[in-house]
Design a protein around this motif. Sequence first.
Motif, mmCIF file in Angstrom:
data_model
loop_
_atom_site.group_PDB
_atom_site.id
_atom_site.type_symbol
_atom_site.label_atom_id
_atom_site.label_comp_id
_atom_site.label_asym_id
_atom_site.label_seq_id
_atom_site.Cartn_x
_atom_site.Cartn_y
_atom_site.Cartn_z
ATOM 1 N N ILE A 1 -12.193 8.504 2.967
ATOM 2 C CA ILE A 1 -12.731 7.561 1.983
ATOM 3 C C ILE A 1 -12.763 6.169 2.601
ATOM 4 O O ILE A 1 -11.783 5.731 3.201
ATOM 5 N N GLN A 2 -13.901 5.482 2.430
ATOM 6 C CA GLN A 2 -13.998 4.077 2.815
ATOM 7 C C GLN A 2 -14.574 3.311 1.636
ATOM 8 O O GLN A 2 -15.555 3.743 1.018
ATOM 9 N N THR A 3 -13.950 2.183 1.310
ATOM 10 C CA THR A 3 -14.388 1.369 0.180
ATOM 11 C C THR A 3 -14.944 0.039 0.688
ATOM 12 O O THR A 3 -14.823 -0.295 1.868
ATOM 13 N N ASP A 4 -15.503 -0.732 -0.234
ATOM 14 C CA ASP A 4 -16.064 -2.046 0.116
ATOM 15 C C ASP A 4 -14.997 -3.138 0.189
ATOM 16 O O ASP A 4 -15.309 -4.284 0.470
ATOM 17 N N GLY A 5 -13.750 -2.827 -0.087
ATOM 18 C CA GLY A 5 -12.669 -3.799 -0.006
ATOM 19 C C GLY A 5 -12.220 -4.334 -1.347
ATOM 20 O O GLY A 5 -11.168 -4.953 -1.451
ATOM 21 N N SER A 6 -13.001 -4.110 -2.402
ATOM 22 C CA SER A 6 -12.610 -4.594 -3.728
ATOM 23 C C SER A 6 -11.496 -3.743 -4.332
ATOM 24 O O SER A 6 -10.809 -4.185 -5.251
ATOM 25 N N VAL A 7 -11.317 -2.553 -3.816
ATOM 26 C CA VAL A 7 -10.292 -1.637 -4.297
ATOM 27 C C VAL A 7 -9.852 -0.771 -3.105
ATOM 28 O O VAL A 7 -10.621 -0.550 -2.169
ATOM 29 N N THR A 8 -8.611 -0.308 -3.133
ATOM 30 C CA THR A 8 -8.109 0.507 -2.024
ATOM 31 C C THR A 8 -8.603 1.948 -2.157
ATOM 32 O O THR A 8 -8.950 2.392 -3.259
ATOM 33 N N PRO A 9 -8.636 2.686 -1.067
ATOM 34 C CA PRO A 9 -9.041 4.091 -1.139
ATOM 35 C C PRO A 9 -8.149 4.925 -2.063
ATOM 36 O O PRO A 9 -8.629 5.815 -2.764
ATOM 37 N N THR A 10 -6.868 4.609 -2.099
ATOM 38 C CA THR A 10 -5.956 5.346 -2.979
ATOM 39 C C THR A 10 -6.297 5.091 -4.446
ATOM 40 O O THR A 10 -6.312 6.029 -5.256
ATOM 41 N N GLN A 11 -6.583 3.853 -4.798
ATOM 42 C CA GLN A 11 -6.934 3.525 -6.174
ATOM 43 C C GLN A 11 -8.247 4.175 -6.595
ATOM 44 O O GLN A 11 -8.378 4.687 -7.698
ATOM 45 N N VAL A 12 -9.229 4.162 -5.696
ATOM 46 C CA VAL A 12 -10.523 4.743 -6.040
ATOM 47 C C VAL A 12 -10.414 6.273 -6.146
ATOM 48 O O VAL A 12 -11.079 6.888 -6.977
ATOM 49 N N LEU A 13 -9.532 6.887 -5.357
ATOM 50 C CA LEU A 13 -9.308 8.331 -5.473
ATOM 51 C C LEU A 13 -8.655 8.666 -6.811
ATOM 52 O O LEU A 13 -9.033 9.634 -7.472
ATOM 53 N N GLU A 14 -7.694 7.859 -7.220
ATOM 54 C CA GLU A 14 -7.047 8.082 -8.515
ATOM 55 C C GLU A 14 -8.047 7.934 -9.660
ATOM 56 O O GLU A 14 -8.062 8.737 -10.596
#
Length: 139
Positions: free
Chosen positions: A75-88
């Motif tokens: 998982i890679q995010t745009d930086g506004s949220v962590t990968p762990t948070q977006v997975l949850e």
Amino acid sequence: MNAPNRYELYVLEEGERPVEVTEDTKIPNAATVKIVKQDHTLANLLRSQLLSMPQVTFAGYKVPHPLHPYFLLKIQTDGSVTPTQVLETACTKLIGTIATLEAKFKREFTYNADGAVQEDAYGVPVTGDGLEGRSYIDF
């Protein structure tokens, strides 16, 4: 035989963790998540849910070997949220989607007990056959 016992594909060993998150040091805002005792079914659901989220720039998975019951989710995010948070968040949304699907399925395949005309998925009236109040799921 090379295949492991069937129970080893879904029962966690003593002290085995179901999810392991490893932050990526080479790519910013990225992580690799190892999910054990699962297969392509959950991996593809998570990947598609993650890709539908605007904060996610990349989501993909691989199953390293068919005899090993785990997959790696990148998982890679745009930086506004962590990968762990977006997975949850993705897991929470998937649980809600599956609960909605279950409710719609049960509603569609439940006989109407109050005598109203029951319609099938195409709007065609269905006649009762003495099983009012029961569900297809009960059989």
